[in-house]
Design a protein around this motif. Sequence first.
Motif, mmCIF file in Angstrom:
data_model
loop_
_atom_site.group_PDB
_atom_site.id
_atom_site.type_symbol
_atom_site.label_atom_id
_atom_site.label_comp_id
_atom_site.label_asym_id
_atom_site.label_seq_id
_atom_site.Cartn_x
_atom_site.Cartn_y
_atom_site.Cartn_z
ATOM 1 N N LEU A 194 -4.935 -2.638 -6.888
ATOM 2 C CA LEU A 194 -5.066 -1.240 -7.303
ATOM 3 C C LEU A 194 -5.040 -0.312 -6.101
ATOM 4 C CD1 LEU A 194 -7.897 -1.891 -9.921
ATOM 5 C CD2 LEU A 194 -5.423 -1.825 -10.316
ATOM 6 N N ILE A 195 -3.969 -0.415 -5.323
ATOM 7 C CA ILE A 195 -3.906 0.270 -4.033
ATOM 8 C C ILE A 195 -3.773 1.788 -4.171
ATOM 9 C CG2 ILE A 195 -3.033 -1.702 -2.732
ATOM 10 C CD1 ILE A 195 -0.224 -0.601 -3.078
ATOM 11 N N GLN A 196 -3.328 2.266 -5.326
ATOM 12 C CA GLN A 196 -3.182 3.711 -5.517
ATOM 13 C C GLN A 196 -4.499 4.402 -5.894
ATOM 14 O OE1 GLN A 196 0.409 3.788 -8.305
ATOM 15 N NE2 GLN A 196 0.798 5.584 -7.068
ATOM 16 N N ALA A 197 -5.494 3.619 -6.282
ATOM 17 C CA ALA A 197 -6.756 4.201 -6.735
ATOM 18 C C ALA A 197 -7.502 4.882 -5.596
ATOM 19 C CB ALA A 197 -7.638 3.121 -7.352
ATOM 20 N N ASP A 198 -8.240 5.936 -5.946
ATOM 21 C CA ASP A 198 -9.028 6.659 -4.941
ATOM 22 C C ASP A 198 -10.307 5.914 -4.582
ATOM 23 O OD1 ASP A 198 -7.442 9.215 -4.825
ATOM 24 O OD2 ASP A 198 -7.926 9.191 -6.963
#
Length: 217
Positions: A194-198
Amino acid sequence: MPIKAFLFDLDGVIVDTAIYHYQAWRRLANELGFDISEQFNERLKGVSRMESLDIILAQGGITLPDDKKNDLAAQKNGWYLELVSRMTSDDILPGVATFFSQVRKAGLKTALGSVSKNAPLILERIGMTNAFDAIIDGTKISKGKPDPEVFLKGAAELEVSPAECVVFEDAVAGVEAGKRGGMFVVGLGSPDMLIQADLVAPSLAALTVEEVLKKSE
């Protein structure tokens, strides 16, 4: 802009129905003459029913007309419904009840943002229908994740702007949908995926509302 609403995916966030989806899709694949693994099933998380069917048919090297695909999707859904109709409040994931209690105390609005057309049934079975101020499911959208439609409709129904929302998602497609919608996204699962998650945490059990609000400032 202060956060006013939390938007939640259903599968993998509130409950884990992935095993039921997998069992139903695998049964369908087997009837078509091939098999799919649990690892393959990860590709279907957060993806609509018809898109999932297309991915499975491609895996089996099978091309079918739309009417036949509709029949297969309905058959899979029937098997899936047999499984989820047995769900109870015991199927709510650990930490969810505590987290939602904190959400209410903080005065935040809540919405469900799920591509599943079975979301209302599942919420009813687990006793969480009233936990949400708005419920956006597969019957209310025309585009599946990673399109942000499901979350944008949730924000609109809650009468808040996207910038005032936090999305909770366990799927790559869902995280992308939240980001494309202009929202702060909390990924539940592996940071490598989930690399796009903040913000990423293993589950809601590992978070507090205060922590999420602080991180989203």
